[in-house]
Design a protein around this motif. Structure first.
Motif, PDB file in Angstrom:
ATOM      1  N   LEU A 196       0.847  -1.193   0.000  1.00  0.00           N
ATOM      2  CA  LEU A 196       0.000   0.000   0.000  1.00  0.00           C
ATOM      3  C   LEU A 196       0.883   1.243   0.000  1.00  0.00           C
ATOM      4  O   LEU A 196       1.916   1.276   0.673  1.00  0.00           O
ATOM      5  CB  LEU A 196      -0.893   0.019   1.250  1.00  0.00           C
ATOM      6  N   ASN A 197       0.463   2.257  -0.767  1.00  0.00           N
ATOM      7  CA  ASN A 197       1.163   3.540  -0.727  1.00  0.00           C
ATOM      8  C   ASN A 197       0.144   4.651  -0.927  1.00  0.00           C
ATOM      9  O   ASN A 197      -1.029   4.406  -1.238  1.00  0.00           O
ATOM     10  CB  ASN A 197       2.274   3.614  -1.769  1.00  0.00           C
ATOM     11  N   LEU A 220      -0.826  -5.501   8.708  1.00  0.00           N
ATOM     12  CA  LEU A 220      -0.243  -4.427   7.917  1.00  0.00           C
ATOM     13  C   LEU A 220       1.049  -3.983   8.596  1.00  0.00           C
ATOM     14  O   LEU A 220       1.049  -3.701   9.807  1.00  0.00           O
ATOM     15  CB  LEU A 220      -1.207  -3.249   7.806  1.00  0.00           C
ATOM     16  N   GLN A 276       6.900  -2.027   4.568  1.00  0.00           N
ATOM     17  CA  GLN A 276       7.252  -2.938   3.484  1.00  0.00           C
ATOM     18  C   GLN A 276       8.590  -3.649   3.700  1.00  0.00           C
ATOM     19  O   GLN A 276       8.772  -4.786   3.283  1.00  0.00           O
ATOM     20  CB  GLN A 276       7.276  -2.190   2.158  1.00  0.00           C
ATOM     21  N   TYR A 336       3.280  -1.626   3.548  1.00  0.00           N
ATOM     22  CA  TYR A 336       2.907  -0.259   3.188  1.00  0.00           C
ATOM     23  C   TYR A 336       4.168   0.602   3.178  1.00  0.00           C
ATOM     24  O   TYR A 336       5.189   0.282   3.800  1.00  0.00           O
ATOM     25  CB  TYR A 336       1.863   0.307   4.160  1.00  0.00           C
ATOM     26  N   TYR A 363      -3.637   3.871   6.267  1.00  0.00           N
ATOM     27  CA  TYR A 363      -4.022   2.744   5.419  1.00  0.00           C
ATOM     28  C   TYR A 363      -5.079   1.810   6.027  1.00  0.00           C
ATOM     29  O   TYR A 363      -5.822   1.161   5.290  1.00  0.00           O
ATOM     30  CB  TYR A 363      -2.781   1.896   5.091  1.00  0.00           C
TER      31      TYR A 363
END
Length: 631
Positions: free
Chosen positions: A20-21, A150, A153, A171, A179
């Motif tokens: 996710l970004n 989550l 990264q 992320y 997020y």
């Protein structure tokens, strides 16, 4: 299908990590419309945390999380900041339903690195209570195949290794906060519910979703409550208090502040300020409050002994001895909780300060720096054994000598306390000779209970014997019930068991009375250890002291099973030849090492009359609570 969910599923198909970004979520909307909360399957647990999970989520308590706490303590009249060790005592894990928790006055989660999401239906056996936005489990919670994590990264592979069953999503950035809500809404398909009211409920508690969530709580037997002031929170705060209180005591010892007598007032005030709120919490429940407060005092004494070596000699029996001095609120037939708290705070802090002070005096003696006054005080403490009166002045013994021929009724309160303190020193010599058997005598001043007051208690099915104000001799021993049952032929253990059984109010009243008034036991009140020694008839201090010592000597022989009969004045009724060695006792007009006394002569008729009067006496001591521990 939205782009975010499609990209997530595509990454899964390719066996690639999904990242996710901010670019990927900039066009995503958090969905909180068009879908109702109908069943438990519509709910997902969300936990934001800075702690890296390793196969399970661990409570702060089980993780043995520790730290330091800065505490401002006035121990010597100046005040100083001390660094005290702390640890986390929270035994619960907290989640928010269908949203990441929002920061509020009790905590900040904006910078958390990790978010753990799991369906509520899969974890319901771990949940114990809460509200929608602060639902909590008791103990550690495993991470299963239904869990989503989550994380940053660059920690994806490490996270997968530590949690092989979980679905790990990475992320970009330093915080998971931007997020988590989009992921649960757009990717997992749950309805987002915004926390309100310090992150406790949805929609301020007014919506169909809120009502349905509360119904799900009820259906699963979860307690609907805020964590604050819940039983879990109270336990956490209590354990934290114990830890802090013990470290304050250790600080007093380490800093040697009680090397100086002038610091006693400051240390005592500090201990009272720290203990007061916790003891007050123990008194909140009307039925169980007093018993819980006694348990708190007992546990404090145990923790101090365990962590510092200071033995306050405070078992539940000795705590009851203190409790018996507290006045009743006759109008409500119950103890005044505020009176109880103030009294027990004063007593416990005094006992603790005295124990620390005594250790400091021993250290000063070892180092050869005792003052003359401290030397006299330390000698007095040695004679007394354990001093629960605390501030035994070095001049008390000398002052006592001037009071021997004074009429007791003419004594001031201060003079009476001097008589009690020194007389208990004398009694302690007898106590020391029975130390292995843990028998002890103590002189106490007790307040009056009138017949009218006793009748009020009878109306609420409690036996509270009448009593005149005055001095009474008390006796304690761990096996008192067993021994007196054997000597009198009355099964006191069976009577005591009745007090905790399902009996009628009248039976309860009679049982409490029977446990107080035990014929042929030499107890005026067996429950609270008051002997039938008649001190109210004593005129002078000398007469009182002589009667106390000879009565205590004969009572000890009686308790040991020797053939000795005596009346309430301590006069032996029949002289039995006995080769057993007698214990030494102390007469009133001797020094502390004089162990001789002589019983006065009386006629047989007078003695038999006294004995007959004894058989008709009912207890003159209050009966505090049928569930309390008696002396």
């Amino acid at each position: 299908m939205n782009d975010l969910k499609a990209n997530y599923e595509l990454a899964l198909q390719k066996g690639e990590n999904f990242i996710l970004n901010m670019e990927s979520i900039k066009n995503c909307r958090i969905d909180n419309t068009g879908k109702e909360i109908k069943t438990i399957d519509d709910l997902i647990l969300v936990r934001k945390t800075g702690r890296f999970p390793k196969g399970f989520m661990q409570t702060p308590y089980n993780a043995n999380a520790t730290g330091k706490q800065l505490c401002n303590l006035n121990l010597d009249g100046t005040g100083k900041i001390y660094e005290l060790p702390t640890r986390k005592y929270r035994k619960t894990l907290h989640f928010c339903l269908n949203a990441g928790v929002e920061s509020h006055s009790y905590g900040n989660w904006d910078s958390c690195k990790y978010a753990i999401l799991m369906p509520l239906s899969q974890m319901k056996e771990h949940i114990v209570g809460g509200l929608e936005c602060d639902i909590f489990a008791e103990g550690d919670v495993p991470i299963t195949e239904n869990t989503y994590i989550l994380c940053p990264q660059d920690e994806i592979e490490k996270m997968k290794t530590a949690n092989p069953l979980a679905n790990v999503v990475g992320y970009e950035g330093d915080s998971v906060t931007p997020y988590v809500n989009i992921f649960l809404s757009q990717v997992l398909g749950y309805k987002y519910k915004a926390p309100t009211e310090k992150s406790t409920t949805w929609d301020s508690g007014h919506s169909k979703d809120h009502d349905m969530a509360m119904q799900i709580f009820k259906d699963n037997g979860w307690e609907i409550t805020t964590h604050t002031d819940s039983k879990w929170d109270l336990e956490e705060r209590y354990l934290a208090f114990l830890n802090q209180f013990v470290h304050i005591v250790k600080t007093v010892l380490r800093e040697k502040v009680l090397y100086e007598k002038n610091n006693i007032q400051y240390v005592k005030a500090t201990l009272i300020s720290k203990l007061g709120p916790t003891l007050n919490n123990g008194l909140k429940a009307e039925k169980e409050g007093l018993q819980k407060a006694k348990g708190i005092i007992f546990e404090i004494a145990e923790k101090i002994k365990e962590n510092t070596g200071l033995d306050l000699k405070l078992d539940l029996e000795s705590i009851n001895l203190l409790e018996e001095q507290i006045p009743y609120n006759v109008d409500k037939a119950t103890r005044l909780y505020s009176t109880y708290q103030d009294f027990m705070l004063e007593q416990l802090s005094s006992i603790l300060v005295n124990a620390i002070r005594e250790q400091c005096l021993l250290e000063k003696e070892k180092n050869g720096i005792l003052t003359e006054e401290e030397s006299i005080l330390l000698q007095g403490k040695r004679v007394l054994g354990i001093d629960h009166e605390i501030d035994l002045d070095s001049t008390q013994i000398k002052k006592y000598e001037t009071l021997l021929d004074r009429d007791i009724s003419s004594l001031s309160e201060e003079e009476l306390q001097t008589v009690i303190a020194v007389q208990n020193i004398k009694l302690s010599l007898l106590n020391k000779q029975t130390a292995e058997k843990k028998q002890s005598f103590q002189l106490q001043s007790l307040h009056e209970i009138t017949p009218e007051q006793a009748e009020i208690y009878k109306q609420v099915d409690e036996y509270v014997p009448v009593r005149k104000k005055g001095l009474y001799l008390k006796f304690g021993s761990p096996n008192k019930t067993e021994v007196i049952s054997s000597l009198t032929g009355i099964d006191l253990a069976q009577i005591n068991n009745l007090l905790n059984s399902n009996i009628t109010k009248e039976e309860l009243y009679q049982a409490t009375k029977a446990y107080c008034v035990v014929p042929n036991s030499h107890f005026m009140d067996f429950e609270h250890g008051i002997t039938d020694c008649d001190l109210l008839s004593c005129k002078t201090v000398r007469e009182l002291s002589e009667k106390v010592m000879k009565y205590a000597h004969l009572f000890h022989e009686f308790y040991e099973g020797k053939k000795v009969e005596f009346d309430k004045d301590g006069n032996q009724i029949e002289q039995f030849s006995n080769s057993n060695e007698h214990l030494d006792v102390v007469s009133a007009d001797s020094n502390l090492n004089d162990t001789s006394f002589e019983s006065p002569k009386v006629t047989k008729e007078e003695l038999l009359k006294s004995k007959a009067e004894l058989q008709g006496i009912e207890s003159q001591m209050e009966y505090s609570q049928k569930t309390g521990y008696g002396l």
